[in-house]
Write a protein that holds these residues in place. Structure first.
Motif, PDB file in Angstrom:
ATOM      1  N   GLY A 225       0.818  -1.218   0.000  1.00 27.06           N
ATOM      2  CA  GLY A 225       0.000   0.000   0.000  1.00 27.06           C
ATOM      3  C   GLY A 225       0.843   1.255   0.000  1.00 27.06           C
ATOM      4  N   GLY A 226       1.960   1.232   0.734  1.00 23.79           N
ATOM      5  CA  GLY A 226       2.835   2.403   0.781  1.00 23.79           C
ATOM      6  C   GLY A 226       3.448   2.717  -0.568  1.00 23.79           C
ATOM      7  N   SER A 227       3.831   1.693  -1.326  1.00 26.48           N
ATOM      8  CA  SER A 227       4.415   1.933  -2.644  1.00 26.48           C
ATOM      9  C   SER A 227       3.346   2.341  -3.667  1.00 26.48           C
ATOM     10  CB  SER A 227       5.171   0.695  -3.137  1.00 26.48           C
ATOM     11  OG  SER A 227       4.343  -0.452  -3.109  1.00 26.48           O
ATOM     12  N   MET A 228       2.068   1.995  -3.396  1.00 28.41           N
ATOM     13  CA  MET A 228       0.979   2.414  -4.277  1.00 28.41           C
ATOM     14  C   MET A 228       0.723   3.912  -4.194  1.00 28.41           C
ATOM     15  SD  MET A 228      -0.551   0.160  -6.216  1.00 28.41           S
ATOM     16  CE  MET A 228      -2.152   0.968  -6.433  1.00 28.41           C
ATOM     17  N   ILE A 229       1.042   4.520  -3.043  1.00 26.47           N
ATOM     18  CA  ILE A 229       0.763   5.952  -2.850  1.00 26.47           C
ATOM     19  C   ILE A 229       1.530   6.775  -3.879  1.00 26.47           C
ATOM     20  CG2 ILE A 229       0.876   7.882  -1.239  1.00 26.47           C
ATOM     21  CD1 ILE A 229       0.860   5.753   1.031  1.00 26.47           C
ATOM     22  N   ALA A 230       2.847   6.542  -3.972  1.00 27.32           N
ATOM     23  CA  ALA A 230       3.663   7.293  -4.936  1.00 27.32           C
ATOM     24  C   ALA A 230       3.221   6.994  -6.367  1.00 27.32           C
ATOM     25  CB  ALA A 230       5.131   6.944  -4.747  1.00 27.32           C
ATOM     26  N   TYR A 231       2.807   5.760  -6.622  1.00 30.76           N
ATOM     27  CA  TYR A 231       2.335   5.390  -7.970  1.00 30.76           C
ATOM     28  C   TYR A 231       1.153   6.265  -8.397  1.00 30.76           C
ATOM     29  CZ  TYR A 231       0.061   2.640 -11.628  1.00 30.76           C
ATOM     30  OH  TYR A 231      -0.542   2.254 -12.801  1.00 30.76           O
ATOM     31  N   LEU A 232       0.209   6.463  -7.491  1.00 34.54           N
ATOM     32  CA  LEU A 232      -0.979   7.259  -7.820  1.00 34.54           C
ATOM     33  C   LEU A 232      -0.668   8.751  -7.855  1.00 34.54           C
ATOM     34  CD1 LEU A 232      -3.569   5.272  -5.684  1.00 34.54           C
ATOM     35  CD2 LEU A 232      -3.361   5.274  -8.180  1.00 34.54           C
ATOM     36  N   LEU A 233       0.200   9.213  -6.949  1.00 38.27           N
ATOM     37  CA  LEU A 233       0.526  10.642  -6.899  1.00 38.27           C
ATOM     38  C   LEU A 233       1.327  11.094  -8.108  1.00 38.27           C
ATOM     39  CD1 LEU A 233       1.382  11.187  -3.112  1.00 38.27           C
ATOM     40  CD2 LEU A 233      -0.698  11.844  -4.321  1.00 38.27           C
ATOM     41  N   THR A 234       2.048  10.182  -8.759  1.00 40.77           N
ATOM     42  CA  THR A 234       2.867  10.546  -9.923  1.00 40.77           C
ATOM     43  C   THR A 234       2.258  10.030 -11.224  1.00 40.77           C
ATOM     44  OG1 THR A 234       4.218   8.543  -9.653  1.00 40.77           O
ATOM     45  CG2 THR A 234       4.974  10.550  -8.539  1.00 40.77           C
ATOM     46  N   TYR A 235       0.962   9.777 -11.206  1.00 34.37           N
ATOM     47  CA  TYR A 235       0.324   9.152 -12.369  1.00 34.37           C
ATOM     48  C   TYR A 235       0.471  10.001 -13.637  1.00 34.37           C
ATOM     49  CZ  TYR A 235      -3.002   6.424 -15.082  1.00 34.37           C
ATOM     50  OH  TYR A 235      -3.573   5.640 -16.053  1.00 34.37           O
ATOM     51  N   SER A 236       0.460  11.324 -13.491  1.00 40.57           N
ATOM     52  CA  SER A 236       0.575  12.197 -14.670  1.00 40.57           C
ATOM     53  C   SER A 236       1.978  12.750 -14.845  1.00 40.57           C
ATOM     54  CB  SER A 236      -0.420  13.361 -14.547  1.00 40.57           C
ATOM     55  OG  SER A 236      -0.171  14.114 -13.368  1.00 40.57           O
ATOM     56  N   ALA A 237       2.960  12.218 -14.098  1.00 38.74           N
ATOM     57  CA  ALA A 237       4.342  12.690 -14.192  1.00 38.74           C
ATOM     58  C   ALA A 237       4.968  12.218 -15.503  1.00 38.74           C
ATOM     59  CB  ALA A 237       5.144  12.172 -12.998  1.00 38.74           C
ATOM     60  N   PRO A 238       6.102  12.821 -15.903  1.00 37.55           N
ATOM     61  CA  PRO A 238       6.804  12.351 -17.107  1.00 37.55           C
ATOM     62  C   PRO A 238       7.153  10.864 -16.998  1.00 37.55           C
ATOM     63  CG  PRO A 238       7.683  14.468 -16.389  1.00 37.55           C
ATOM     64  CD  PRO A 238       6.730  14.019 -15.321  1.00 37.55           C
ATOM     65  N   ILE A 239       7.249  10.219 -18.142  1.00 35.48           N
ATOM     66  CA  ILE A 239       7.433   8.761 -18.162  1.00 35.48           C
ATOM     67  C   ILE A 239       8.726   8.342 -17.486  1.00 35.48           C
ATOM     68  CG2 ILE A 239       8.575   8.737 -20.411  1.00 35.48           C
ATOM     69  CD1 ILE A 239       5.994   6.197 -19.064  1.00 35.48           C
ATOM     70  N   GLU A 240       9.776   9.193 -17.553  1.00 32.73           N
ATOM     71  CA  GLU A 240      11.042   8.852 -16.904  1.00 32.73           C
ATOM     72  C   GLU A 240      10.852   8.700 -15.403  1.00 32.73           C
ATOM     73  OE1 GLU A 240      11.764  11.141 -20.640  1.00 32.73           O
ATOM     74  OE2 GLU A 240      10.574  11.497 -18.834  1.00 32.73           O
ATOM     75  N   ALA A 241      10.039   9.559 -14.822  1.00 36.13           N
ATOM     76  CA  ALA A 241       9.757   9.483 -13.391  1.00 36.13           C
ATOM     77  C   ALA A 241       8.847   8.303 -13.076  1.00 36.13           C
ATOM     78  CB  ALA A 241       9.114  10.787 -12.925  1.00 36.13           C
ATOM     79  N   ARG A 242       7.877   8.060 -13.944  1.00 35.66           N
ATOM     80  CA  ARG A 242       6.943   6.954 -13.712  1.00 35.66           C
ATOM     81  C   ARG A 242       7.663   5.606 -13.693  1.00 35.66           C
ATOM     82  NH1 ARG A 242       2.182   6.544 -12.067  1.00 35.66           N
ATOM     83  NH2 ARG A 242       1.379   5.240 -13.746  1.00 35.66           N
ATOM     84  N   ARG A 243       8.705   5.487 -14.506  1.00 33.27           N
ATOM     85  CA  ARG A 243       9.404   4.194 -14.579  1.00 33.27           C
ATOM     86  C   ARG A 243      10.000   3.801 -13.231  1.00 33.27           C
ATOM     87  NH1 ARG A 243      12.206   6.121 -20.023  1.00 33.27           N
ATOM     88  NH2 ARG A 243      10.650   5.455 -21.555  1.00 33.27           N
ATOM     89  N   ILE A 244      10.617   4.746 -12.535  1.00 33.96           N
ATOM     90  CA  ILE A 244      11.253   4.365 -11.267  1.00 33.96           C
ATOM     91  C   ILE A 244      10.198   4.089 -10.199  1.00 33.96           C
ATOM     92  CG2 ILE A 244      13.345   5.681 -11.807  1.00 33.96           C
ATOM     93  CD1 ILE A 244      12.474   7.704  -9.637  1.00 33.96           C
ATOM     94  N   VAL A 245       9.069   4.806 -10.240  1.00 32.20           N
ATOM     95  CA  VAL A 245       8.003   4.572  -9.265  1.00 32.20           C
ATOM     96  C   VAL A 245       7.368   3.202  -9.491  1.00 32.20           C
ATOM     97  CG1 VAL A 245       5.751   5.363  -8.465  1.00 32.20           C
ATOM     98  CG2 VAL A 245       7.554   7.026  -8.925  1.00 32.20           C
ATOM     99  N   VAL A 246       7.114   2.870 -10.763  1.00 29.39           N
ATOM    100  CA  VAL A 246       6.532   1.560 -11.081  1.00 29.39           C
ATOM    101  C   VAL A 246       7.515   0.449 -10.726  1.00 29.39           C
ATOM    102  CG1 VAL A 246       5.728   0.084 -12.971  1.00 29.39           C
ATOM    103  CG2 VAL A 246       4.983   2.465 -12.843  1.00 29.39           C
TER     104      VAL A 246
END
Length: 554
Positions: A225-246
């Motif tokens: 659940g904790g790692s899901m928080i950043a995933y949702l908060l950065t959903y519209s971030a640039p793809i480079e940022a999304r890759r590390i969160v995912v």
């Protein structure tokens, strides 16, 4: 034995959990307001090795009381190109360890500690004139309230220890491990804090209310659940940022599911982790994050290559038809609604300009024509939005408006002018200066490069604070933003003097890049000033700004 009153229990446990969640947020807010620039610089400098990056992530999460807050900072660096993706992922994995360390630290304390923290924290917050000391007081108050909230949870759950109904529910969770895992994940996501979730679960174990097996499953679920928080908060971030969160979600969340399956199937004894059930659960939480991080660190680059293959670059929104405007012509008949529409449009202008600033830093590090063209297109988009906004507000003034509405309209116009000016400065001046660096084959001296990077960090932090002020109209944050403008002015003058001293010493790199270095500092100061202007209407209304200077607060 008489069963405890269910309604009273729910009220007490909910209020204790609410205080815990708010207290963790209070600590994080204090750290962000007092030390965010230093944290940004610290995180940037950790790029020398993945192990140093992970250690920096641990320390940053301990300070911020949140791995999610670290993730938000790091995604900005990765999207701007200031930090490599593999290094960013190492920081996130380290931050996961840091959040586990925080939970363990908060469960170990002296009985008198909360009283001392409250006394010192309130004293600093109420009596200090220094912004940093006031925020330090906020941090200490938040820590004290965390301890108090844990005591409230213990008191609220004490009657349930002998309750047959509560025992039946908890024993069911001990048997249905998957449900316990999902409840832990859902709770951590709902409260937006894995730290708060883990503290609650461990406290219930210490009370003898929650069986160890259920608590282990819920704590592992809290990692997901904790790692899901950043995933949702950065959903519209640039793809480079999304890759590390995912990637972090896959590693931490997948690791939690794998650990749960292994523990369920093998059913090993966990007594070696601690003398009590509570100690076993919290130490397992820490050990899990350490093991996952150490196992993942050697494979970060292959993981990022896999992320790039599965998450290809998305088309740049700036090249499309553009976003739907918030300027609703039907709202012009209702001035308050029309001004709200205008405020939303200006907020979007600010978000685009802040994105341009992050991209602008990237082309200083490594010239990228596609990135530069994107900045220019975004600037044109901001310019068009500003033009439409002026026409919209002009149409609003055709109706008879009261003085407060007119003043608010003029304030919004001023904010829009400044944001458009900041976007223009980034597109015209900073892109041009970065192109010169590339075309002429120049590079800053190492000291000059560090100074530019640190100044970028400070201005980006203030731009993000300005966006927060635009959303919340918080006078305290507005006051902080204006105070930061004065700090940036002083820092820019100091950096100019340092550059001149390097010129006097005859350093070739400093001489070759002198004009670019100085103009970049001036451009960043201009952008910072433009963003800080969003605070002036709020402070004028609250009486905190007189003659363009902050009033003294007693």
């Amino acid at each position: 034995m008489q069963e405890p009153n269910l309604v009273l229990f729910i009220v007490r446990i909910a209020s204790a959990a609410a205080l815990l969640i708010w207290s963790v947020r209070l600590v994080r807010t204090g750290v962000e307001r007092a030390f965010v620039v230093q944290l940004r610089q610290w995180l940037r400098r950790s790029a020398r090795s993945r192990f140093l990056a992970a250690a920096t992530g641990v320390a940053s999460a301990v300070l911020l009381q949140s791995s999610t807050a670290v993730a938000i900072l790091v995604t900005g660096f990765v999207s701007s190109g200031a930090v490599a993706a593999a290094v960013g992922l190492a920081i996130l994995l380290g931050a996961d360890i840091g959040s586990a360390v925080v939970a363990k630290m908060l469960l170990l304390r002296l009985s008198i500690l909360e009283s001392l923290l409250l006394l010192l924290g309130v004293g600093l917050f109420m009596r200090s004139s220094s912004q940093r000391l006031r925020q330090t007081g906020r941090i200490l108050i938040g820590l004290a309230l965390i301890f108090i909230s844990l005591d409230m949870i213990r008191a609220a759950t004490a009657p349930l220890v002998d309750s047959t109904g509560a025992a039946a529910v908890m024993q069911y969770l001990a048997r249905d491990i998957l449900t316990a895992f999902l409840i832990g994940a859902a709770f951590a996501w709902v409260v937006h804090s894995s730290v708060a979730a883990v503290l609650l679960f461990v406290t219930l174990v210490a009370q003898g209310l929650l069986p160890q097996s259920a608590a282990v499953a819920m704590v592992l679920g809290a990692n997901l659940g904790g790692s899901m928080i950043a995933y949702l908060l950065t959903y519209s971030a640039p793809i480079e940022a999304r890759r590390i969160v995912v990637s972090n979600l896959a590693i931490r969340g997948g690791g939690a599911a794998l650990a749960l399956s292994s523990l369920t199937l093998a059913a090993p004894s966990l007594a070696w982790l601690g003398a009590t059930d509570a100690a076993v659960v919290i130490n397992l939480h820490l050990a899990f994050n350490v093991i996952v991080t150490l196992a993942a660190l050697p494979f970060l680059k292959p993981m990022m290559r896999l992320a790039e293959a599965t998450m290809p670059q998305r088309p740049d929104p700036a090249t499309g038809t553009g976003p739907i405007s918030a300027l609703d012509t039907a709202a012009l008949a209702h001035p308050d609604r029309a001004l709200s529409c205008a405020a939303r449009e200006i907020m979007h202008m600010g978000e685009i300009t802040e994105t341009m600033l992050r991209s602008g830093e990237a082309i200083y590090h490594s010239w990228d024509k596609e990135n530069a063209d994107s900045i220019l297109k975004r600037a044109a988009q901001v310019r068009s939005m500003h033009f439409e906004l002026k026409l919209y507000l002009a149409r609003l003034h055709h109706a008879e408006l009261d003085k407060s509405t007119v003043d608010r309209s003029l304030h919004l116009s001023t904010v829009a002018v400044n944001i458009d000016g900041a976007a223009d400065m980034i597109a015209r001046n900073m892109v041009h200066l970065a192109r010169r660096l590339n075309d002429e084959g120049l590079s800053f001296s190492q000291q000059g490069k560090d100074e530019i990077s640190n100044f970028f960090d400070r201005v980006q932090a203030n731009a993000q604070l300005a966006l927060s002020v635009m959303m919340t109209a918080n006078p305290a944050e507005a006051r902080q933003l204006v105070a930061q403008k004065e700090d940036v002015r002083t820092i820019e003058q100091d950096l100019q003097r340092k550059h001149l001293r390097r010129l006097q010493q005859g350093r070739a790199e400093s001489i070759e890049t002198s004009n670019i270095h100085q103009e970049t500092l001036r451009a960043l100061k201009f952008v910072n000033t433009a963003f800080s202007m969003v605070a002036h209407p709020i402070l004028l209304e609250s009486g905190d700004l007189l003659d363009s200077r902050l009033t003294e607060r007693v």
